[in-house]
Design an enzyme around this catalytic site. Sequence first.
Site, PDB file in Angstrom:
ATOM      1  N   GLY A 104       2.665  -1.235   4.303  1.00  0.00           N
ATOM      2  CA  GLY A 104       3.168   0.023   4.035  1.00  0.00           C
ATOM      3  C   GLY A 104       4.449   0.629   3.694  1.00  0.00           C
ATOM      4  O   GLY A 104       4.842   0.535   2.720  1.00  0.00           O
ATOM      5  N   GLY A 105       4.940   1.122   4.718  1.00  0.00           N
ATOM      6  CA  GLY A 105       6.319   1.790   4.608  1.00  0.00           C
ATOM      7  C   GLY A 105       7.316   0.843   3.920  1.00  0.00           C
ATOM      8  O   GLY A 105       8.008   1.395   3.286  1.00  0.00           O
TER       9      GLY A 105
ATOM     10  N   ASN B 168       0.820  -1.182  -0.128  1.00  0.00           N
ATOM     11  CA  ASN B 168       0.092   0.037  -0.023  1.00  0.00           C
ATOM     12  C   ASN B 168       0.909   1.490   0.016  1.00  0.00           C
ATOM     13  O   ASN B 168       1.736   1.603   0.987  1.00  0.00           O
ATOM     14  CB  ASN B 168      -0.809  -0.030   1.168  1.00  0.00           C
ATOM     15  CG  ASN B 168      -1.674   1.098   1.496  1.00  0.00           C
ATOM     16  OD1 ASN B 168      -1.830   2.244   0.259  1.00  0.00           O
ATOM     17  ND2 ASN B 168      -2.398   1.564   2.282  1.00  0.00           N
ATOM     18  N   TRP B 169       1.030   1.736  -1.178  1.00  0.00           N
ATOM     19  CA  TRP B 169       1.960   3.032  -1.240  1.00  0.00           C
ATOM     20  C   TRP B 169       1.455   4.295  -0.781  1.00  0.00           C
ATOM     21  O   TRP B 169       2.077   5.403  -0.471  1.00  0.00           O
ATOM     22  CB  TRP B 169       2.420   3.233  -2.793  1.00  0.00           C
ATOM     23  CG  TRP B 169       3.138   2.117  -3.202  1.00  0.00           C
ATOM     24  CD1 TRP B 169       3.742   0.911  -2.608  1.00  0.00           C
ATOM     25  CD2 TRP B 169       3.397   1.818  -4.634  1.00  0.00           C
ATOM     26  NE1 TRP B 169       4.300  -0.062  -3.569  1.00  0.00           N
ATOM     27  CE2 TRP B 169       4.127   0.781  -4.769  1.00  0.00           C
ATOM     28  CE3 TRP B 169       3.255   2.757  -5.770  1.00  0.00           C
ATOM     29  CZ2 TRP B 169       4.524   0.234  -6.190  1.00  0.00           C
ATOM     30  CZ3 TRP B 169       3.960   2.362  -6.940  1.00  0.00           C
ATOM     31  CH2 TRP B 169       4.774   1.029  -6.947  1.00  0.00           C
ATOM     32  N   LYS B 170      -0.010   4.281  -0.388  1.00  0.00           N
ATOM     33  CA  LYS B 170      -0.447   5.559   0.234  1.00  0.00           C
ATOM     34  C   LYS B 170      -0.485   6.828  -0.657  1.00  0.00           C
ATOM     35  O   LYS B 170      -0.248   6.531  -1.809  1.00  0.00           O
ATOM     36  CB  LYS B 170      -0.168   5.621   1.640  1.00  0.00           C
ATOM     37  CG  LYS B 170      -0.236   4.201   2.641  1.00  0.00           C
ATOM     38  CD  LYS B 170       0.082   4.578   4.101  1.00  0.00           C
ATOM     39  CE  LYS B 170       0.192   3.239   4.848  1.00  0.00           C
ATOM     40  NZ  LYS B 170       0.087   3.352   6.056  1.00  0.00           N
TER      41      LYS B 170
ATOM     42  N   GLU C 299      -5.149  -5.605  10.395  1.00  0.00           N
ATOM     43  CA  GLU C 299      -4.241  -4.483  10.904  1.00  0.00           C
ATOM     44  C   GLU C 299      -4.585  -3.660  11.974  1.00  0.00           C
ATOM     45  O   GLU C 299      -5.300  -2.858  12.192  1.00  0.00           O
ATOM     46  CB  GLU C 299      -4.411  -3.448   9.541  1.00  0.00           C
ATOM     47  CG  GLU C 299      -3.980  -4.269   8.184  1.00  0.00           C
ATOM     48  CD  GLU C 299      -3.479  -3.160   7.358  1.00  0.00           C
ATOM     49  OE1 GLU C 299      -2.249  -2.805   6.979  1.00  0.00           O
ATOM     50  OE2 GLU C 299      -4.225  -2.223   6.919  1.00  0.00           O
TER      51      GLU C 299
ATOM     52  N   SER D 214       3.504  -2.275  10.485  1.00  0.00           N
ATOM     53  CA  SER D 214       5.124  -2.407  10.296  1.00  0.00           C
ATOM     54  C   SER D 214       5.525  -3.662  10.087  1.00  0.00           C
ATOM     55  O   SER D 214       6.615  -4.080  11.128  1.00  0.00           O
ATOM     56  CB  SER D 214       5.333  -1.937  11.754  1.00  0.00           C
ATOM     57  OG  SER D 214       4.824  -0.416  12.165  1.00  0.00           O
TER      58      SER D 214
ATOM     59  N   GLY E 134       2.577   2.057  10.584  1.00  0.00           N
ATOM     60  CA  GLY E 134       3.354   3.175  10.492  1.00  0.00           C
ATOM     61  C   GLY E 134       3.833   3.631  11.758  1.00  0.00           C
ATOM     62  O   GLY E 134       4.466   4.719  11.790  1.00  0.00           O
TER      63      GLY E 134
ATOM     64  N   GLU F 290      -6.933   4.206   7.832  1.00  0.00           N
ATOM     65  CA  GLU F 290      -6.753   5.513   7.387  1.00  0.00           C
ATOM     66  C   GLU F 290      -8.075   6.323   6.801  1.00  0.00           C
ATOM     67  O   GLU F 290      -8.578   6.960   7.041  1.00  0.00           O
ATOM     68  CB  GLU F 290      -5.403   5.905   6.710  1.00  0.00           C
ATOM     69  CG  GLU F 290      -4.303   5.746   7.495  1.00  0.00           C
ATOM     70  CD  GLU F 290      -3.172   5.107   6.684  1.00  0.00           C
ATOM     71  OE1 GLU F 290      -3.042   4.926   5.516  1.00  0.00           O
ATOM     72  OE2 GLU F 290      -2.227   4.538   7.480  1.00  0.00           O
TER      73      GLU F 290
ATOM     74  N   HIS G 133      -9.594   0.278   4.979  1.00  0.00           N
ATOM     75  CA  HIS G 133      -8.240   0.618   5.427  1.00  0.00           C
ATOM     76  C   HIS G 133      -8.549   1.574   6.488  1.00  0.00           C
ATOM     77  O   HIS G 133      -9.130   2.556   6.723  1.00  0.00           O
ATOM     78  CB  HIS G 133      -7.224   1.325   4.384  1.00  0.00           C
ATOM     79  CG  HIS G 133      -5.770   1.443   5.024  1.00  0.00           C
ATOM     80  ND1 HIS G 133      -5.589   2.384   5.838  1.00  0.00           N
ATOM     81  CD2 HIS G 133      -4.822   0.673   4.939  1.00  0.00           C
ATOM     82  CE1 HIS G 133      -4.083   2.082   6.338  1.00  0.00           C
ATOM     83  NE2 HIS G 133      -3.758   0.936   5.614  1.00  0.00           N
TER      84      HIS G 133
END
Length: 254
Positions: free
Chosen positions: A237-238, A11-13, A169, A216, A175, A99, A97
Amino acid sequence: MADRKPFVGGNWKMNLHGDEAVALAEALAEQFTATDKVDVAVCPAFPYLAKVADALGSSDIKVGAQDFYIEPNGAYTGEVSLSMLKDCGVSVVLVGHSERRHVIGETDVLCNEKVHAALEAGMEVILCVGEKIEQREAGQTDAINTAQTAYGLAGVDAEQMSKVTIAYEPVWAIGTGKTATPEDAQNAHAAIRNFVRTGLYNNAVADGLRIQYGGSMKPANAPELIGQADIDGGLIGGAALKADDFCGILNAAL
Ligand code: PEP
Protein backbone atom coordinates in the site's frame (compact mmCIF):
# COMPACT_ATOMS: atom_id res chain seq x y z
CA MET A 1 8.93 -27.50 -3.50
CA ALA A 2 7.98 -25.75 -6.73
CA ASP A 3 9.91 -22.70 -7.87
CA ARG A 4 7.40 -19.88 -7.58
CA LYS A 5 7.91 -16.57 -9.36
CA PRO A 6 7.35 -13.74 -6.85
CA PHE A 7 4.43 -11.41 -7.51
CA VAL A 8 4.49 -7.84 -6.19
CA GLY A 9 1.36 -5.71 -6.36
CA GLY A 10 0.96 -2.03 -5.62
CA ASN A 11 -2.42 -1.03 -4.20
CA TRP A 12 -2.71 2.72 -4.66
CA LYS A 13 -6.09 2.78 -2.89
CA MET A 14 -7.94 6.13 -3.04
CA ASN A 15 -4.68 8.03 -3.53
CA LEU A 16 -2.98 9.84 -6.42
CA HIS A 17 -4.95 12.05 -8.77
CA GLY A 18 -4.53 11.82 -12.55
CA ASP A 19 -1.20 13.55 -13.09
CA GLU A 20 0.32 11.97 -9.99
CA ALA A 21 -0.83 8.50 -11.02
CA VAL A 22 0.55 8.95 -14.54
CA ALA A 23 3.86 10.32 -13.22
CA LEU A 24 4.27 7.34 -10.89
CA ALA A 25 3.42 4.89 -13.67
CA GLU A 26 5.95 6.57 -15.97
CA ALA A 27 8.63 6.45 -13.27
CA LEU A 28 7.94 2.76 -12.63
CA ALA A 29 8.01 1.97 -16.34
CA GLU A 30 11.40 3.66 -16.54
CA GLN A 31 12.91 2.16 -13.40
CA PHE A 32 11.56 -1.38 -13.67
CA THR A 33 13.46 -3.39 -16.20
CA ALA A 34 11.37 -6.21 -17.58
CA THR A 35 12.43 -9.50 -16.10
CA ASP A 36 11.04 -13.00 -16.05
CA LYS A 37 11.96 -13.25 -12.37
CA VAL A 38 9.07 -11.27 -10.88
CA ASP A 39 5.49 -10.38 -11.82
CA VAL A 40 4.40 -6.82 -11.06
CA ALA A 41 1.02 -5.10 -11.04
CA VAL A 42 -0.25 -1.71 -9.88
CA CYS A 43 -3.84 -0.94 -8.93
CA PRO A 44 -4.79 2.72 -9.43
CA ALA A 45 -8.18 4.26 -8.70
CA PHE A 46 -10.85 3.58 -11.36
CA PRO A 47 -10.79 6.97 -13.14
CA TYR A 48 -7.10 6.66 -13.99
CA LEU A 49 -6.86 3.01 -15.04
CA ALA A 50 -6.66 3.71 -18.77
CA LYS A 51 -4.21 6.59 -18.35
CA VAL A 52 -1.98 4.47 -16.13
CA ALA A 53 -2.15 1.59 -18.63
CA ASP A 54 -1.01 4.01 -21.35
CA ALA A 55 1.77 5.38 -19.18
CA LEU A 56 3.03 1.88 -18.36
CA GLY A 57 3.24 1.23 -22.11
CA SER A 58 5.17 -1.92 -22.93
CA SER A 59 6.83 -2.14 -19.51
CA ASP A 60 5.44 -5.58 -18.48
CA ILE A 61 3.86 -4.01 -15.40
CA LYS A 62 0.26 -5.19 -15.28
CA VAL A 63 -2.68 -2.98 -14.45
CA GLY A 64 -4.91 -4.16 -11.62
CA ALA A 65 -8.27 -2.98 -10.31
CA GLN A 66 -9.06 -2.60 -6.63
CA ASP A 67 -12.68 -3.68 -7.06
CA PHE A 68 -15.42 -4.52 -9.59
CA TYR A 69 -18.98 -5.80 -9.67
CA ILE A 70 -19.94 -9.37 -10.45
CA GLU A 71 -22.61 -8.67 -13.09
CA PRO A 72 -21.63 -8.02 -16.73
CA ASN A 73 -23.89 -4.97 -17.20
CA GLY A 74 -27.22 -3.52 -16.18
CA ALA A 75 -28.88 -1.47 -13.48
CA TYR A 76 -26.11 -1.40 -10.86
CA THR A 77 -25.63 2.30 -10.23
CA GLY A 78 -22.08 3.23 -9.36
CA GLU A 79 -20.60 -0.17 -10.19
CA VAL A 80 -17.99 -1.14 -12.78
CA SER A 81 -17.96 -4.44 -14.68
CA LEU A 82 -15.05 -6.70 -15.49
CA SER A 83 -15.40 -6.11 -19.23
CA MET A 84 -15.24 -2.34 -18.64
CA LEU A 85 -12.04 -2.90 -16.70
CA LYS A 86 -10.65 -5.02 -19.53
CA ASP A 87 -11.33 -2.11 -21.89
CA CYS A 88 -9.06 -0.02 -19.66
CA GLY A 89 -6.21 -2.55 -19.84
CA VAL A 90 -6.88 -4.33 -16.55
CA SER A 91 -5.80 -7.96 -16.25
CA VAL A 92 -5.59 -8.40 -12.45
CA VAL A 93 -8.22 -7.74 -9.78
CA LEU A 94 -8.11 -7.58 -5.99
CA VAL A 95 -10.85 -9.41 -4.10
CA GLY A 96 -11.58 -9.21 -0.39
CA HIS A 97 -9.11 -6.51 0.59
CA SER A 98 -9.58 -5.89 4.31
CA GLU A 99 -10.77 -2.34 3.65
CA ARG A 100 -13.54 -3.71 1.48
CA ARG A 101 -14.40 -6.43 3.98
CA HIS A 102 -14.24 -4.30 7.13
CA VAL A 103 -14.93 -0.73 5.97
CA ILE A 104 -17.32 -1.31 3.05
CA GLY A 105 -18.83 -4.48 4.51
CA GLU A 106 -18.16 -7.10 1.82
CA THR A 107 -19.02 -10.63 2.88
CA ASP A 108 -17.27 -13.93 2.23
CA VAL A 109 -20.15 -14.85 -0.06
CA LEU A 110 -19.64 -11.75 -2.21
CA CYS A 111 -15.88 -12.36 -2.25
CA ASN A 112 -16.51 -15.87 -3.57
CA GLU A 113 -18.89 -14.55 -6.25
CA LYS A 114 -16.24 -12.03 -7.24
CA VAL A 115 -13.54 -14.70 -7.50
CA HIS A 116 -15.77 -16.74 -9.84
CA ALA A 117 -16.81 -13.74 -11.94
CA ALA A 118 -13.21 -12.60 -12.33
CA LEU A 119 -11.88 -16.03 -13.29
CA GLU A 120 -14.70 -16.51 -15.79
CA ALA A 121 -13.76 -13.14 -17.29
CA GLY A 122 -10.16 -14.33 -17.66
CA MET A 123 -8.71 -12.06 -15.00
CA GLU A 124 -5.97 -12.92 -12.55
CA VAL A 125 -7.26 -12.73 -8.98
CA ILE A 126 -5.51 -11.65 -5.81
CA LEU A 127 -7.69 -12.92 -2.96
CA CYS A 128 -6.86 -11.11 0.29
CA VAL A 129 -7.24 -12.77 3.68
CA GLY A 130 -6.12 -11.82 7.15
CA GLU A 131 -7.04 -11.56 10.80
CA LYS A 132 -7.92 -8.54 12.92
CA ILE A 133 -5.86 -7.77 16.02
CA GLU A 134 -8.44 -9.18 18.44
CA GLN A 135 -8.59 -12.39 16.41
CA ARG A 136 -4.81 -12.64 16.51
CA GLU A 137 -4.78 -12.08 20.25
CA ALA A 138 -7.40 -14.79 20.65
CA GLY A 139 -5.15 -17.23 18.76
CA GLN A 140 -7.47 -17.34 15.74
CA THR A 141 -5.04 -16.26 13.01
CA ASP A 142 -4.90 -19.57 11.15
CA ALA A 143 -8.62 -20.25 11.65
CA ILE A 144 -9.55 -16.88 10.11
CA ASN A 145 -7.12 -17.28 7.23
CA THR A 146 -8.26 -20.77 6.38
CA ALA A 147 -11.95 -19.83 6.66
CA GLN A 148 -11.54 -16.80 4.36
CA THR A 149 -9.50 -18.93 1.95
CA ALA A 150 -12.10 -21.69 1.95
CA TYR A 151 -15.02 -19.31 1.43
CA GLY A 152 -13.19 -17.29 -1.19
CA LEU A 153 -12.17 -20.33 -3.22
CA ALA A 154 -15.35 -22.40 -2.83
CA GLY A 155 -16.19 -24.03 -6.16
CA VAL A 156 -12.95 -22.91 -7.85
CA ASP A 157 -11.39 -25.79 -9.85
CA ALA A 158 -7.78 -26.83 -9.43
CA GLU A 159 -7.16 -25.80 -13.08
CA GLN A 160 -8.37 -22.28 -12.34
CA MET A 161 -5.95 -21.90 -9.45
CA SER A 162 -3.04 -20.98 -11.72
CA LYS A 163 -4.74 -17.58 -12.03
CA VAL A 164 -5.20 -17.10 -8.28
CA THR A 165 -2.79 -15.50 -5.83
CA ILE A 166 -3.54 -15.20 -2.13
CA ALA A 167 -2.44 -12.11 -0.21
CA TYR A 168 -2.06 -12.68 3.51
CA GLU A 169 -2.64 -9.27 5.02
CA PRO A 170 -2.99 -9.10 8.81
CA VAL A 171 -5.52 -6.29 9.22
CA TRP A 172 -3.59 -4.74 12.14
CA ALA A 173 -0.50 -4.38 9.93
CA ILE A 174 -2.14 -2.56 7.01
CA GLY A 175 -1.16 1.09 6.87
CA THR A 176 -0.11 1.07 10.52
CA GLY A 177 3.66 0.76 10.25
CA LYS A 178 3.37 -2.51 12.24
CA THR A 179 4.62 -5.52 10.35
CA ALA A 180 4.25 -9.18 11.19
CA THR A 181 7.64 -10.61 12.10
CA PRO A 182 9.07 -12.71 9.28
CA GLU A 183 8.57 -15.80 11.47
CA ASP A 184 4.90 -15.00 12.22
CA ALA A 185 4.23 -14.19 8.58
CA GLN A 186 5.98 -17.38 7.46
CA ASN A 187 3.91 -19.45 9.91
CA ALA A 188 0.67 -17.91 8.65
CA HIS A 189 1.66 -18.47 5.00
CA ALA A 190 2.71 -22.06 5.68
CA ALA A 191 -0.64 -22.72 7.37
CA ILE A 192 -2.56 -21.31 4.39
CA ARG A 193 -0.49 -23.37 1.95
CA ASN A 194 -0.94 -26.50 4.06
CA PHE A 195 -4.70 -25.95 4.11
CA VAL A 196 -4.73 -25.49 0.31
CA ARG A 197 -2.71 -28.72 0.02
CA THR A 198 -4.65 -30.96 2.36
CA GLY A 199 -8.01 -29.27 2.85
CA LEU A 200 -8.87 -27.83 -0.55
CA TYR A 201 -6.72 -29.08 -3.45
CA ASN A 202 -3.51 -31.07 -3.82
CA ASN A 203 0.29 -30.83 -3.84
CA ALA A 204 0.49 -29.33 -7.32
CA VAL A 205 -1.91 -26.48 -6.53
CA ALA A 206 -0.34 -25.81 -3.12
CA ASP A 207 3.22 -25.83 -4.46
CA GLY A 208 2.32 -23.54 -7.36
CA LEU A 209 0.19 -21.08 -5.38
CA ARG A 210 1.74 -17.68 -4.79
CA ILE A 211 1.02 -16.18 -1.37
CA GLN A 212 1.92 -12.51 -1.03
CA TYR A 213 2.48 -10.80 2.30
CA GLY A 214 0.85 -7.40 2.82
CA GLY A 215 1.04 -5.09 5.80
CA SER A 216 3.50 -2.19 6.01
CA MET A 217 6.04 -3.84 3.74
CA LYS A 218 8.89 -1.43 2.95
CA PRO A 219 12.24 -1.71 1.16
CA ALA A 220 13.91 -2.21 4.56
CA ASN A 221 11.81 -5.17 5.72
CA ALA A 222 11.02 -6.69 2.32
CA PRO A 223 14.19 -8.81 1.92
CA GLU A 224 13.62 -10.72 5.16
CA LEU A 225 9.87 -11.14 4.57
CA ILE A 226 10.18 -12.19 0.94
CA GLY A 227 13.13 -14.38 1.92
CA GLN A 228 10.78 -16.70 3.85
CA ALA A 229 10.04 -20.05 2.23
CA ASP A 230 6.30 -19.50 1.83
CA ILE A 231 6.24 -15.76 1.08
CA ASP A 232 6.08 -15.18 -2.67
CA GLY A 233 6.11 -11.40 -2.97
CA GLY A 234 3.99 -8.66 -1.49
CA LEU A 235 0.88 -6.56 -1.76
CA ILE A 236 2.02 -3.06 -1.01
CA GLY A 237 0.00 0.00 0.00
CA GLY A 238 1.88 3.03 1.34
CA ALA A 239 5.26 2.08 -0.10
CA ALA A 240 3.69 1.60 -3.55
CA LEU A 241 3.03 5.34 -3.82
CA LYS A 242 6.69 6.21 -4.35
CA ALA A 243 8.66 4.79 -7.27
CA ASP A 244 11.89 4.38 -5.29
CA ASP A 245 10.19 2.53 -2.43
CA PHE A 246 8.19 0.26 -4.72
CA CYS A 247 11.25 -0.50 -6.84
CA GLY A 248 13.21 -1.17 -3.64
CA ILE A 249 10.67 -3.87 -2.80
CA LEU A 250 10.79 -5.21 -6.36
CA ASN A 251 14.55 -5.53 -6.04
CA ALA A 252 14.09 -7.52 -2.86
CA ALA A 253 11.82 -9.89 -4.76
CA LEU A 254 14.32 -10.41 -7.59
C1 PEP B 1 -2.55 -2.86 1.47
O1 PEP B 1 -3.26 -1.90 1.27
O2 PEP B 1 -2.86 -3.94 0.95
C2 PEP B 1 -1.37 -2.72 2.31
C3 PEP B 1 -0.67 -3.78 2.60
O3 PEP B 1 -1.08 -1.44 2.76
P1 PEP B 1 0.27 -0.99 3.52
O4 PEP B 1 1.43 -1.55 2.73
O5 PEP B 1 0.23 0.48 3.53
O6 PEP B 1 0.21 -1.59 4.89
